[in-house]
Each structure stands twice: as structure tokens, then as C-alpha cells.
Design a protein around this motif. Structure first.
Motif: not given
Length: 136
Positions: A33-44
Motif C-alpha cells: 500500500l505504501i508503494s502505491l502512494i506515488p501513483r495515487i497522488t500522481g493521479a491527483f
């Protein structure tokens, strides 16, 4: 009953193994889940894009500078000096990076770092930088 016999009698070994598996699987899920944070914030985040009118208004001489990807330090310095002419004598690195990104230069951080290491881009104080003149 005490000691290892008591642990074995109460299924202590199985509970210890199950507990270790639960902890390790929880840590693996948390890591994922922590490794997904850059992808999630990049979408916003909003991407900086220039309108079609501004991209068409870039002079032809600047387009050829960007396409060449200069390898020589002098050519890189000339490209970046041309970008900073309208910033004045002293400028911040943030402004230089914004200008180089908008001009389409590849890897502005690496190029600016090379210019600083070569002594062509010097700090003049108060987080401002200037180009080294030949008389210095």
C-alpha cells in the motif's frame, strides 16, 4: 506443568507460527500500500501543460536548441544562459528549472548540477545564482 512441555500442551508452537505469519503478511500488505502512494497522488496532481498558442509561439531557434540535446558543457551553458536572459543578472534555481522544463530540456537537474560543479553557475548569496563571467 512448566517449560517447553506446557508450550507444547497448549499448542503454543502453532500459535507462535500463526502469529508470525499474520505479522509478516500484514507488513507485506502495508509495504504494498505504501508503494502505491506515488501513483495515487500522481493521479491527483495537475500536469503543467502549455496551451496550443504558446507552444506554437516558441521561436524556431529555441526549438532547435531543445532538439539537439547538447553533450558539451559549453553548449549546455549557452542554452541555459539564453533561457535566463529575461530573469536578470541573478536568479533562483527554481526559476531556472521552470524555464528549462517549459523549454523542453531533458534532465534540467543534471544539467544545472554539472554547470554548478564546473563553476559556471555560482551562488551570489540569498539563494540566488549568476553566471560566472570570464573576468572572475
Amino acid at each position: 506443568m512448566y517449560g517447553l512441555a506446557a508450550i507444547e500442551q497448549a499448542n503454543g508452537w502453532a500459535m507462535a507460527g500463526a502469529g508470525a505469519c499474520i505479522v509478516l503478511s500484514g507488513l507485506a500488505v502495508l509495504c504494498f500500500l505504501i508503494s502505491l502512494i506515488p501513483r495515487i497522488t500522481g493521479a491527483f496532481e495537475k500536469k503543467e501543460t502549455l496551451p496550443a498558442e504558446q507552444t506554437a509561439a516558441v521561436p524556431e531557434s529555441k526549438k532547435t536548441m531543445v532538439e539537439e540535446e547538447p553533450n558539451e558543457l559549453d553548449a549546455t551553458c549557452a542554452c541555459y544562459m539564453a533561457l535566463t536572459q529575461d530573469l536578470g543578472e541573478a536568479f533562483t534555481l527554481v526559476d531556472l528549472h521552470k524555464k528549462s522544463r517549459s523549454a523542453g530540456h531533458p534532465d534540467p537537474h543534471l544539467s544545472v548540477n554539472r554547470l554548478r560543479q564546473a563553476g559556471l553557475l555560482v551562488c551570489v548569496g540569498d539563494e540566488r545564482f549568476a553566471w560566472k563571467t570570464p573576468s572572475e
